[in-house]
Motif scaffolding. Structure first.
Motif, PDB file in Angstrom:
ATOM      1  N   GLU A  96       0.723  -1.329   0.004  1.00  0.00           N
ATOM      2  CA  GLU A  96       0.071  -0.082   0.073  1.00  0.00           C
ATOM      3  C   GLU A  96       1.126   1.256   0.109  1.00  0.00           C
ATOM      4  OE1 GLU A  96      -3.261   1.043   2.996  1.00  0.00           O
ATOM      5  OE2 GLU A  96      -4.018  -0.820   2.124  1.00  0.00           O
ATOM      6  N   ILE A  97       0.727   1.964  -1.125  1.00  0.00           N
ATOM      7  CA  ILE A  97       1.686   3.142  -1.087  1.00  0.00           C
ATOM      8  C   ILE A  97       0.680   4.528  -1.196  1.00  0.00           C
ATOM      9  CG2 ILE A  97       3.325   1.937  -2.316  1.00  0.00           C
ATOM     10  CD1 ILE A  97       2.274   3.329  -5.131  1.00  0.00           C
ATOM     11  N   LYS A  98       1.288   5.585  -0.745  1.00  0.00           N
ATOM     12  CA  LYS A  98       0.635   6.888  -0.803  1.00  0.00           C
ATOM     13  C   LYS A  98       0.860   7.591  -2.283  1.00  0.00           C
ATOM     14  CE  LYS A  98       1.570   8.414   3.794  1.00  0.00           C
ATOM     15  NZ  LYS A  98       2.206   9.640   4.593  1.00  0.00           N
ATOM     16  N   LYS A  99      -0.044   7.906  -2.781  1.00  0.00           N
ATOM     17  CA  LYS A  99      -0.138   8.550  -3.919  1.00  0.00           C
ATOM     18  C   LYS A  99      -0.412   9.974  -3.904  1.00  0.00           C
ATOM     19  CE  LYS A  99      -1.626   8.617  -8.741  1.00  0.00           C
ATOM     20  NZ  LYS A  99      -2.926   7.817  -9.628  1.00  0.00           N
ATOM     21  N   ASP A 100       0.460  10.961  -4.362  1.00  0.00           N
ATOM     22  CA  ASP A 100       0.271  12.313  -4.100  1.00  0.00           C
ATOM     23  C   ASP A 100      -0.750  12.940  -5.222  1.00  0.00           C
ATOM     24  OD1 ASP A 100       2.269  12.464  -2.264  1.00  0.00           O
ATOM     25  OD2 ASP A 100       3.816  13.193  -3.333  1.00  0.00           O
ATOM     26  N   LEU A 101      -1.730  13.596  -4.812  1.00  0.00           N
ATOM     27  CA  LEU A 101      -2.494  14.367  -5.722  1.00  0.00           C
ATOM     28  C   LEU A 101      -1.723  15.332  -6.571  1.00  0.00           C
ATOM     29  CD1 LEU A 101      -5.986  14.097  -3.590  1.00  0.00           C
ATOM     30  CD2 LEU A 101      -5.251  12.695  -5.443  1.00  0.00           C
ATOM     31  N   PRO A 102      -2.295  15.982  -7.661  1.00  0.00           N
ATOM     32  CA  PRO A 102      -1.530  17.086  -8.117  1.00  0.00           C
ATOM     33  C   PRO A 102      -0.994  18.260  -7.458  1.00  0.00           C
ATOM     34  CG  PRO A 102      -3.237  16.167  -9.592  1.00  0.00           C
ATOM     35  CD  PRO A 102      -3.381  15.509  -8.157  1.00  0.00           C
ATOM     36  N   SER A 103      -1.704  18.761  -6.410  1.00  0.00           N
ATOM     37  CA  SER A 103      -1.330  20.002  -5.824  1.00  0.00           C
ATOM     38  C   SER A 103      -0.292  19.512  -4.789  1.00  0.00           C
ATOM     39  CB  SER A 103      -2.342  20.403  -4.992  1.00  0.00           C
ATOM     40  OG  SER A 103      -2.962  19.634  -4.030  1.00  0.00           O
TER      41      SER A 103
END
Length: 178
Positions: A96-103
């Motif tokens: 399970e990884i953290k995926k950054d949102l564009p901002s």
């Protein structure tokens, strides 16, 4: 009236000095410097921390499958012989990884423009490349400092005067994260 102190340096030297001191402040939590430099470093550091606080929860968790090499008890890769050649054995793992949102990704890039890359060297292996690790200061800002300062509206740093320097009588201060 100037918007910043020139610190008696050319622009490239001044930018390098300030980037270096901001990086040291984020990595160590406190630095000792002159009062004028501390006031300039404070402006930059507080902006970075405010950016991290603003974007701290702006990510989504995603499940991914990855091929990871098998390792033995010593931490070395397990090899097997296939067609007369040694090949590393892999296993498939779900992470399970953290995926950054564009901002948040944009904020990460803005922070990376200021901070220098840091490599930590263990004290027993000083001077050697073995066991050195790259420190992710952006992750430290998002994961450690942002939750700590989430309920605070600015004022993330403190300047404490410690007296005059012996050589040139410049006022020395401790710049630390609150």
């Amino acid at each position: 009236m100037a918007k910043y102190r020139k610190l008696g340096r050319t622009s490239s030297q001044r930018k390098a000095l300030l980037r270096n001191q901001v990086t040291a402040l984020i990595y160590n939590g406190r630095i000792i410097t002159t009062e004028a430099k501390a006031k300039e470093v404070r402006k930059i550091a507080e902006g970075l921390i405010a950016l991290a606080v603003k974007e701290k929860d702006n990510f989504e968790t995603v499940k991914v499958t990855a091929k990871v090499p098998l390792k033995d008890k010593d931490g070395k890769r397990v090899k097997e012989v296939v067609d007369g050649r040694k090949v590393t054995k892999f296993e498939t793992v779900e992470k399970e990884i953290k995926k950054d949102l564009p901002s948040r990704l944009h904020a990460r890039h803005q922070i990376l423009k200021v901070l220098y890359p840091v490599t930590s060297v263990p004290s027993e292996a000083a001077g050697r490349k073995r066991n050195t690790k790259k420190v992710d200061l952006v992750a430290k800002l998002f994961d450690e400092y942002a939750p700590k300062y989430a309920d605070r509206k600015g004022g993330y740093t403190r300047i404490v005067k410690i007296g005059q320097r012996k050589g040139d009588a410049a006022m020395e201060v401790v710049l630390e994260l609150v």
